[in-house]
Structure formats: structure tokens, C-alpha cells
Design an enzyme around this catalytic site. Structure first.
Site, PDB file in Angstrom:
ATOM      1  N   ASP A  35      45.685  45.701  44.954  1.00  0.00           N
ATOM      2  CA  ASP A  35      46.441  44.560  45.486  1.00  0.00           C
ATOM      3  C   ASP A  35      46.307  43.329  44.594  1.00  0.00           C
ATOM      4  O   ASP A  35      45.200  42.923  44.239  1.00  0.00           O
ATOM      5  CB  ASP A  35      45.967  44.217  46.898  1.00  0.00           C
ATOM      6  CG  ASP A  35      46.233  45.347  47.877  1.00  0.00           C
ATOM      7  OD1 ASP A  35      46.416  45.058  49.061  1.00  0.00           O
ATOM      8  OD2 ASP A  35      46.247  46.525  47.463  1.00  0.00           O
ATOM      9  N   ASP A  93      41.873  47.273  40.121  1.00  0.00           N
ATOM     10  CA  ASP A  93      42.061  46.925  41.520  1.00  0.00           C
ATOM     11  C   ASP A  93      43.541  47.179  41.819  1.00  0.00           C
ATOM     12  O   ASP A  93      44.360  47.267  40.904  1.00  0.00           O
ATOM     13  CB  ASP A  93      41.690  45.452  41.728  1.00  0.00           C
ATOM     14  CG  ASP A  93      42.068  44.936  43.099  1.00  0.00           C
ATOM     15  OD1 ASP A  93      41.763  45.613  44.093  1.00  0.00           O
ATOM     16  OD2 ASP A  93      42.700  43.867  43.175  1.00  0.00           O
TER      17      ASP A  93
END
Length: 211
Positions: A13, A11
Site C-alpha cells: 500500500d 511494501d
């Protein structure tokens, strides 16, 4: 690119970078606090991610495209990220990122960290400013898992040699699809369902897990 030994999908963020990019963009519109609260709820899994993203992006209407330079200047890579990606490459692996965030930022950040392939949402714009709409299909939980499977197939990696690293509820489907789902800097619900939890905010902690 020849077949790889393994695939690690991050991922973006709060995982590969310390920031939540949508909050940085919202700051440019003076709406940072409202968007931050909505992001937190989405990451905890309390609201539908795609619906939440559309409502948060609507708050970005009118932000000039020139603001992206200021946003990029505020991006903080997560400690150990570059070291982990270097280790992935040294061992014959592929480093990938799939994000509910935005290509407008990731297209600069991902290659700067050595990422091989990435996918994210795109923000619609007109007359030099954001329109408050997402362009195309939203990269949600199912989209993240689909990207992991697609990249594994493209690079000849068996699913038994796939890793997924994330922090929010929209990473859980991807983490479940991977052979090893790693919760990093994660929300409680994600830590509870992950195969493994990395406590320190240092991605180099993952290096010993690589094949």
C-alpha cells in the site's frame, strides 16, 4: 525456483500500489474517513501497528465479500512498478511483497504485476461478510523483516544482496534488515532513517540501483 542473484521486497500500500486498501474497504462500510485518519497515524509511527490494524479492521465488520470486486477495480498500480519488476527478473532477481494489508486483494494484484512471492494479513469472514477480525498472526514490522530474511534464505540470496522498499513506519525494521533500505513516497520519519530516498512517485527510478 533456483537461487536468485538478489531479492527486492516491496511494501504494497502506497508503495507498489497507490492506494491504502483498508481505506477502500472501509469506504464500502461508510467508514473511510475514520479509517484513513487511523492509517495515517499508524504509518507515521504514532501508534502500535498491530493494535491499530485490529481497531481499523473492526470497522470493516459487515462488509460483504462481494465488495472486494469493487475494491480491486479501484486499485492503481504505482507508475514504474511493472517496469521495475521486469528489470528485477531480467537481472536474475526475485520480486517479493510483504504487506500489512490483505491477501484478499494482494492475491490478485501481486501476480498481475509479476511478483514472485507475497505475504499479507487475512480477514476473517462468515456468512459472506467480514467479521471485523484478522485471521492469524498480524504481519507487523517484525513480520516484514522476518519475511525478507526467510525469502533470502529460501532463494539463496545473501543478505548483502537484499533491498527493501517502503513508505511507512512499519517498514523501517525490514528496511534496516536489508542491505539497502529505500524510502519511496515515504513519511518524514521513514525518509530520515532510510539508506536512500526516492523522490518521484515512479518505481522505475529504482532500476539503476539493481545489481
Amino acid at each position: 525456483m533456483p537461487d536468485a542473484r538478489f531479492l527486492v521486497v516491496f511494501d504494497a500500500d502506497s508503495t507498489l500500489i497507490r492506494n491504502e486498501v483498508i481505506e477502500l474497504i472501509a469506504d464500502e462500510a461508510g467508514r473511510g474517513a475514520e479509517v484513513a485518519a487511523a492509517t495515517e497515524a499508524a504509518m507515521r509511527g504514532e501508534v502500535d501497528f498491530a493494535e491499530s490494524l485490529r481497531s481499523r479492521v473492526a470497522e470493516l465488520a459487515g462488509v460483504p465479500l462481494t465488495a472486494f470486486e469493487r475494491v480491486l477495480a479501484r486499485i492503481e498500480p504505482t507508475p514504474g512498478g511493472r517496469e521495475l519488476i521486469d528489470a528485477i527478473h531480467a537481472r536474475g532477481g526475485i520480486a517479493a511483497v510483504v504487506s500489512g494489508g490483505f491477501h484478499e486483494i494482494l492475491d490478485t494484484v501481486a501476480p498481475s504485476l509479476g511478483v514472485d512471492v507475497w505475504r499479507a494479513n487475512r480477514l476473517a469472514h462468515a456468512d459472506g461478510a467480514l467479521t471485523g477480525v484478522v485471521n492469524g498472526p498480524i504481519v507487523d514490522a517484525a513480520g516484514k523483516a522476518a519475511a525478507l530474511r526467510e525469502w533470502a534464505e529460501q532463494h539463496g540470496v545473501p543478505m548483502s544482496q537484499t533491498f527493501a522498499i517502503g513508505d511507512g513506519a512499519n517498514d523501517l525494521v525490514m528496511m534496516d534488515a536489508a542491505a539497502l533500505g529505500i524510502a519511496f513516497n515515504a513519511k518524514p520519519a521513514v525518509r530520515a532513517q532510510a539508506d536512500l530516498v526516492v523522490g518521484p512517485v515512479d518505481l522505475a527510478e529504482v532500476i539503476p540501483l539493481l545489481p
